[in-house]
Design an enzyme around this catalytic site. Structure first.
Site, PDB file in Angstrom:
ATOM      1  N   TYR A 111       0.864  -1.186   0.000  1.00  0.00           N
ATOM      2  CA  TYR A 111       0.000   0.000   0.000  1.00  0.00           C
ATOM      3  C   TYR A 111       0.907   1.245   0.000  1.00  0.00           C
ATOM      4  CZ  TYR A 111      -3.501   3.275   1.808  1.00  0.00           C
ATOM      5  OH  TYR A 111      -4.340   4.339   1.984  1.00  0.00           O
ATOM      6  N   GLY A 114       1.355   3.936   1.575  1.00  0.00           N
ATOM      7  CA  GLY A 114       1.915   4.479   2.824  1.00  0.00           C
ATOM      8  C   GLY A 114       2.870   3.542   3.551  1.00  0.00           C
ATOM      9  N   LYS A 115       3.057   2.322   3.041  1.00  0.00           N
ATOM     10  CA  LYS A 115       3.939   1.384   3.730  1.00  0.00           C
ATOM     11  C   LYS A 115       5.411   1.756   3.485  1.00  0.00           C
ATOM     12  CE  LYS A 115       0.787  -1.485   5.285  1.00  0.00           C
ATOM     13  NZ  LYS A 115      -0.335  -0.716   5.863  1.00  0.00           N
ATOM     14  N   ASN A 116       6.328   1.160   4.256  1.00  0.00           N
ATOM     15  CA  ASN A 116       7.756   1.463   4.057  1.00  0.00           C
ATOM     16  C   ASN A 116       8.167   1.200   2.611  1.00  0.00           C
ATOM     17  OD1 ASN A 116       7.448   1.500   6.849  1.00  0.00           O
ATOM     18  ND2 ASN A 116       9.588   0.908   7.193  1.00  0.00           N
TER      19      ASN A 116
END
Ligand SMILES: Cc1ncc(COP(=O)(O)O)c(C=O)c1O
Length: 366
Positions: free
Chosen positions: A184, A186-188
């Site tokens: 997704y 917004g993930k790292n």
């Protein structure tokens, strides 16, 4: 005072803009839009980066969990142990596979699944434990694995928040039967759109996952079992391969910010997540607790800082699971966190002066 959001994706996009557009153009030139060589290339590199033998790219992290459970033949009538303190999608993976999530509390200090509480939840129907490396910090994998082995259960690691997190030197996702990731945005490690992946060291699981994600098929138009369209898009795969080159540097920057928060925030009103010596967090989130959250949030907003909340309702108290009969008081640590947690701004592009602004604001809070 500059405005500081909990997360800002724009800066990272600008950093890789040129490379990203070149990568997308290649996908378009080859019209390799669904699955195909760009996804395969990312899978190979992602597996190598995590130290796993195999990686399967799919459409999102929720499906990664469902795919893992279905590949393990977990379904109706089965139970899977899930921490109450997680993003709801861990439980969705179990429910969508047709099984029932059985929730368990987290510890009072690490906020990760409490291994000491798991055995009491095991019944003849239990097939697996879904451990979650929540906020990017690892749960106690060896302790949970020992319980899984003792009771002949599968261990599925939810690594959706833990790209680049290590446990005793091993990348997460390699100890359990499967490690499930979300890409997704917004993930790292986040793509442009939606994406997910599963890593495994077992060739049979790998082959079955490849088939299930592609209509239950390995030879076109021949379908060995009822399958799904869960393929990753070519553009998503190509973007992930570009970003994979930078992930270690980005995670290191997150670690620097976390280290500053931990040493320079001296206000005793703030409680940090305990980090055992075996955990090497990827700091997807920097969660703290505070007694009066509403007051704290208002105060932070007045300083032009906008923290996040992960998560305000624990899984067992979600309306969607009301039929399971849990009630307030069942999992006191998860419930405490839901009421008191705050996620401080953390992302690789957060500048030193912004970090300082957060630290100064919190130290002046009373
Ligand atoms: C712990 C956890 N599990 C699973 C997921 C599901 O991932 P996705 O949003 O890609 O479906 C997420 C992401 O939001 C997550 O944080």
């Amino acid at each position: 005072m500059q405005r500081i959001n909990f997360l800002d994706l724009k800066e990272q996009y600008l950093q890789i803009k040129e490379e990203a557009w070149q990568a997308m153009e290649k996908v378009m030139d080859q019209t390799a839009f669904s699955g195909g060589p760009f996804v395969a290339s990312f899978e190979e590199k992602f597996a190598a980066w995590t130290g796993a033998k195999y990686a399967v790219g799919i459409s999102n992290g929720t499906i990664a969990l469902q795919l893992a459970f279905q590949t393990l033949n977990i379904g109706p009538g089965d139970e899977v142990i899930v921490p109450a303190n997680t993003f709801i999608a861990t439980a969705w993976g179990v429910s969508h596979a047709g099984a029932t999530p059985v929730f368990v509390d987290c510890t009072s200090d690490t906020w990760e699944i409490d291994p000491a509480l798991i055995e009491a939840k095991i019944t003849p129907k239990t097939k697996a434990i879904a451990g979650v490396h929540l906020y990017g910090q690892t749960f106690d994998i060896d302790a949970v694995k020992a319980i899984a082995d003792k009771h002949n259960l599968y261990l599925v690691e939810d690594c959706a928040q833990a790209h680049g997190a290590y446990y005793k030197g091993r990348h997460v996702g390699n100890t359990g039967h499967m490690g499930c990731f979300s890409f997704y945005p917004g993930k790292n490690l986040g793509t442009f759109g939606e994406g997910g992946g599963v890593i495994t060291n077992d060739e049979n699981y790998y082959k079955r996952m490849c088939s299930l994600r592609n209509h239950g098929s390995t030879v076109r138009y021949y379908h060995d079992e009822i399958g799904y369209n869960w393929r990753m898009g070519g553009i998503e795969g190509a973007i992930l391969e570009v970003k994979l080159k930078y992930i270690d540097g980005w995670n290191n920057r997150r670690k620097e910010i976390a280290a500053r928060y931990k040493t320079e925030i001296t206000n005793k009103a703030i409680t940090f997540q305990a980090m055992p010596e075996w955990a090497d967090s990827s700091y997807h989130l920097f969660v703290v607790t505070v007694a009066d959250r509403e007051h704290f949030m208002q105060y932070m907003n007045s300083k032009n800082i906008y923290p996040g909340l992960h998560y305000p309702v624990p899984c067992h108290l979600q309306k969607a699971y009301a039929h399971l009969g849990y009630k307030q008081g069942d999992f006191p640590n998860s419930e405490y966190l839901a009421e008191h947690c705050v996620s401080l701004p953390i992302y690789a592009e957060l500048k030193d002066d912004a970090v300082q602004q957060v630290i100064d604001a919190i130290n002046a809070y009373n």
